[in-house]
Design a protein around this motif. Structure first.
Motif, mmCIF file in Angstrom:
data_model
loop_
_atom_site.group_PDB
_atom_site.id
_atom_site.type_symbol
_atom_site.label_atom_id
_atom_site.label_comp_id
_atom_site.label_asym_id
_atom_site.label_seq_id
_atom_site.Cartn_x
_atom_site.Cartn_y
_atom_site.Cartn_z
ATOM 1 N N LEU A 104 19.174 6.634 -2.354
ATOM 2 C CA LEU A 104 20.403 6.548 -1.849
ATOM 3 C C LEU A 104 20.637 7.416 -0.602
ATOM 4 O O LEU A 104 21.308 6.915 0.253
ATOM 5 C CB LEU A 104 21.433 7.378 -3.041
ATOM 6 N N ALA A 105 19.783 8.367 -0.429
ATOM 7 C CA ALA A 105 19.682 9.129 0.889
ATOM 8 C C ALA A 105 19.172 8.067 1.894
ATOM 9 O O ALA A 105 19.511 8.159 3.298
ATOM 10 C CB ALA A 105 18.874 10.349 0.732
ATOM 11 N N ALA A 106 18.274 7.193 1.832
ATOM 12 C CA ALA A 106 17.787 6.338 2.391
ATOM 13 C C ALA A 106 18.722 4.949 2.809
ATOM 14 O O ALA A 106 18.409 4.134 3.745
ATOM 15 C CB ALA A 106 16.604 5.831 2.284
ATOM 16 N N GLY A 107 19.641 5.033 2.254
ATOM 17 C CA GLY A 107 20.880 3.908 2.385
ATOM 18 C C GLY A 107 20.592 2.751 1.735
ATOM 19 O O GLY A 107 21.068 1.408 1.808
ATOM 20 N N VAL A 108 19.622 2.897 0.472
ATOM 21 C CA VAL A 108 19.546 1.827 -0.345
ATOM 22 C C VAL A 108 20.909 1.477 -1.260
ATOM 23 O O VAL A 108 21.836 2.279 -1.642
ATOM 24 C CB VAL A 108 18.314 2.229 -1.327
ATOM 25 N N SER A 109 21.088 0.094 -1.218
ATOM 26 C CA SER A 109 22.515 -0.342 -1.860
ATOM 27 C C SER A 109 22.554 -0.630 -3.322
ATOM 28 O O SER A 109 23.461 -0.518 -3.970
ATOM 29 C CB SER A 109 23.145 -1.624 -1.186
ATOM 30 N N GLY A 110 21.164 -0.955 -3.836
ATOM 31 C CA GLY A 110 21.186 -1.118 -5.250
ATOM 32 C C GLY A 110 19.914 -0.362 -5.728
ATOM 33 O O GLY A 110 19.218 -0.612 -5.015
ATOM 34 N N THR A 132 12.808 -1.496 -10.291
ATOM 35 C CA THR A 132 11.656 -0.476 -10.980
ATOM 36 C C THR A 132 11.431 -0.714 -12.402
ATOM 37 O O THR A 132 12.552 -0.901 -13.077
ATOM 38 C CB THR A 132 11.886 0.938 -10.430
ATOM 39 N N ARG A 133 10.495 -0.461 -12.924
ATOM 40 C CA ARG A 133 10.038 -0.193 -14.433
ATOM 41 C C ARG A 133 10.637 1.072 -14.806
ATOM 42 O O ARG A 133 10.854 1.555 -15.739
ATOM 43 C CB ARG A 133 8.612 -0.362 -14.660
ATOM 44 N N HIS A 134 10.084 2.236 -13.866
ATOM 45 C CA HIS A 134 10.073 3.722 -14.195
ATOM 46 C C HIS A 134 11.001 4.348 -13.284
ATOM 47 O O HIS A 134 10.509 4.824 -12.287
ATOM 48 C CB HIS A 134 8.928 4.217 -14.442
ATOM 49 N N ALA A 135 12.418 4.664 -13.474
ATOM 50 C CA ALA A 135 13.179 4.968 -12.570
ATOM 51 C C ALA A 135 13.378 6.633 -13.074
ATOM 52 O O ALA A 135 13.952 7.096 -13.828
ATOM 53 C CB ALA A 135 14.715 4.348 -12.552
ATOM 54 N N ARG A 136 12.730 7.287 -11.911
ATOM 55 C CA ARG A 136 13.015 8.902 -12.149
ATOM 56 C C ARG A 136 14.253 9.374 -11.231
ATOM 57 O O ARG A 136 14.625 8.684 -10.039
ATOM 58 C CB ARG A 136 11.623 9.569 -11.508
ATOM 59 N N PRO A 137 14.732 10.573 -11.448
ATOM 60 C CA PRO A 137 16.072 11.136 -10.613
ATOM 61 C C PRO A 137 15.680 11.148 -9.248
ATOM 62 O O PRO A 137 16.495 10.821 -8.426
ATOM 63 C CB PRO A 137 16.187 12.077 -11.332
ATOM 64 N N GLY A 138 14.509 11.611 -8.970
ATOM 65 C CA GLY A 138 14.163 12.115 -7.591
ATOM 66 C C GLY A 138 14.064 10.850 -6.805
ATOM 67 O O GLY A 138 14.596 10.796 -5.477
ATOM 68 N N VAL A 139 13.799 9.679 -7.114
ATOM 69 C CA VAL A 139 13.366 8.358 -6.658
ATOM 70 C C VAL A 139 14.777 8.037 -6.470
ATOM 71 O O VAL A 139 15.199 7.511 -5.124
ATOM 72 C CB VAL A 139 12.497 7.374 -7.066
ATOM 73 N N LEU A 140 15.667 8.167 -7.262
ATOM 74 C CA LEU A 140 17.080 7.709 -7.132
ATOM 75 C C LEU A 140 17.767 8.371 -6.037
ATOM 76 O O LEU A 140 18.469 7.703 -5.207
ATOM 77 C CB LEU A 140 17.917 7.870 -8.546
ATOM 78 N N ARG A 141 17.654 9.614 -6.050
ATOM 79 C CA ARG A 141 18.390 10.755 -4.839
ATOM 80 C C ARG A 141 17.621 9.876 -3.414
ATOM 81 O O ARG A 141 18.307 9.952 -2.646
ATOM 82 C CB ARG A 141 18.102 11.821 -5.100
ATOM 83 N N ARG A 142 16.276 9.913 -3.542
ATOM 84 C CA ARG A 142 15.745 9.612 -2.111
ATOM 85 C C ARG A 142 16.352 8.088 -1.748
ATOM 86 O O ARG A 142 16.516 7.997 -0.492
ATOM 87 C CB ARG A 142 14.248 9.737 -2.093
ATOM 88 N N PRO A 146 0.757 -1.259 0.131
ATOM 89 C CA PRO A 146 0.009 -0.068 0.075
ATOM 90 C C PRO A 146 0.909 1.300 0.026
ATOM 91 O O PRO A 146 0.406 2.406 -0.095
ATOM 92 C CB PRO A 146 -0.826 -0.117 1.403
ATOM 93 N N ALA A 147 2.034 1.229 0.382
ATOM 94 C CA ALA A 147 2.913 2.458 0.445
ATOM 95 C C ALA A 147 3.717 2.501 -0.797
ATOM 96 O O ALA A 147 3.250 2.554 -1.977
ATOM 97 C CB ALA A 147 4.046 2.413 1.483
ATOM 98 N N ASP A 148 5.135 2.190 -0.952
ATOM 99 C CA ASP A 148 5.809 1.890 -1.984
ATOM 100 C C ASP A 148 7.027 1.142 -1.495
ATOM 101 O O ASP A 148 7.353 1.132 -0.389
ATOM 102 C CB ASP A 148 6.130 3.357 -2.816
ATOM 103 N N GLY A 149 7.981 0.726 -2.439
ATOM 104 C CA GLY A 149 9.010 -0.035 -1.926
ATOM 105 C C GLY A 149 10.191 0.966 -1.392
ATOM 106 O O GLY A 149 10.949 0.452 -0.419
ATOM 107 N N LEU A 150 10.199 2.251 -1.550
ATOM 108 C CA LEU A 150 10.996 3.277 -0.890
ATOM 109 C C LEU A 150 10.937 3.122 0.656
ATOM 110 O O LEU A 150 11.447 3.285 1.415
ATOM 111 C CB LEU A 150 11.094 4.321 -1.727
ATOM 112 N N ALA A 210 11.680 1.718 6.236
ATOM 113 C CA ALA A 210 11.171 1.075 7.653
ATOM 114 C C ALA A 210 12.182 -0.200 7.890
ATOM 115 O O ALA A 210 12.597 -0.310 9.116
ATOM 116 C CB ALA A 210 9.971 0.560 7.467
ATOM 117 N N ILE A 211 12.661 -0.822 6.815
ATOM 118 C CA ILE A 211 13.388 -2.025 7.302
ATOM 119 C C ILE A 211 14.905 -1.419 7.659
ATOM 120 O O ILE A 211 15.361 -1.962 8.688
ATOM 121 C CB ILE A 211 13.683 -2.668 5.967
ATOM 122 N N ARG A 212 15.332 -0.437 6.846
ATOM 123 C CA ARG A 212 16.832 0.037 7.230
ATOM 124 C C ARG A 212 16.761 0.740 8.683
ATOM 125 O O ARG A 212 17.878 0.798 9.203
ATOM 126 C CB ARG A 212 17.207 1.153 6.196
#
Length: 200
Positions: free
Chosen positions: A93-99, A81-91, A59-63, A68-70
């Motif tokens: 990386l800021a959230a500590g996503v590794s890939g 993702t199917r559609h990667a937008r720059p803003g999502v990528l920045r968020r 119901p939310a999104d993967g980010l 929450a997990i991190r």
């Protein structure tokens, strides 16, 4: 063994990915989830080394699930993702996503990325990275961004108006202008696009 949690709301994709990754000698799929809520719960229960999360999952999104997990676990996150937008990528990386990988990534390559992430490295798909470096300027005014930000919660026009201290008619005008600039069919679509781009 690298313990994996796979989360994707499309059963066929998730099942196929689990079956293919399980063929790798050093990968063990310990949990599968179809929602972000289940992904977070199963991460707490199974404590995987890596969670591979679909970005566009209810119901939310993967980010949000990744955040929450991190916040609670040392689990490393790979967003797909199917559609990667720059803003999502920045968020991300800021959230500590590794890939950060597109859904077009072959499973054998994903397995390599999982191993790299497990070893402490980060991976961002080159096309996504290039897109982030060449993003467009935001065409929206501060007021348009403000009302879109407020509308992301699912609030009504009157609730948005109260929140941003404007008349309901003025809020409608700003939302209409933002929708027109972004070519969006609804205020929710416009808000989602602005979120994807990292403008709100």
């Amino acid at each position: 063994m690298i313990r994996l949690l796979l989360a994707d709301d499309e059963d066929l994709i998730r099942g196929a990915l689990a079956a293919l990754l399980a063929l790798e000698d050093d990968l063990d799929v310990v949990a599968e989830a179809a929602t972000t809520t289940d992904a977070v719960r199963l991460a707490r229960e199974r404590r995987p080394d890596i969670a591979v999360l679909d970005l566009e999952m209810p119901p939310a999104d993967g980010l949000r699930a990744a955040q929450a997990i991190r916040a609670e676990l040392p689990t490393r996150i790979i967003l797909v993702t199917r559609h990667a937008r720059p803003g999502v990528l920045r968020r991300a990386l800021a959230a500590g996503v590794s890939g950060f990988v597109p859904k077009t990534t072959p499973v054998t390559r994903l397995a390599e990325i999982i191993r790299d992430v497990d070893a402490g490295r980060r991976y961002v798909d080159p096309d996504i990275a290039a897109s982030a470096l060449s993003e467009d300027d935001c065409p929206l005014s501060e007021r348009e961004l403000e009302v879109l930000r407020a509308s992301r919660t699912g609030a009504s026009i009157n609730e948005i108006a109260a929140q941003v201290h404007l008349a309901p008619g003025t809020v409608r005008n700003y939302l209409s202008a933002a929708m027109a600039k972004l070519g969006a069919g609804s205020r929710h679509a416009a808000a989602h696009r602005a979120w994807e781009e990292g403008w709100i």
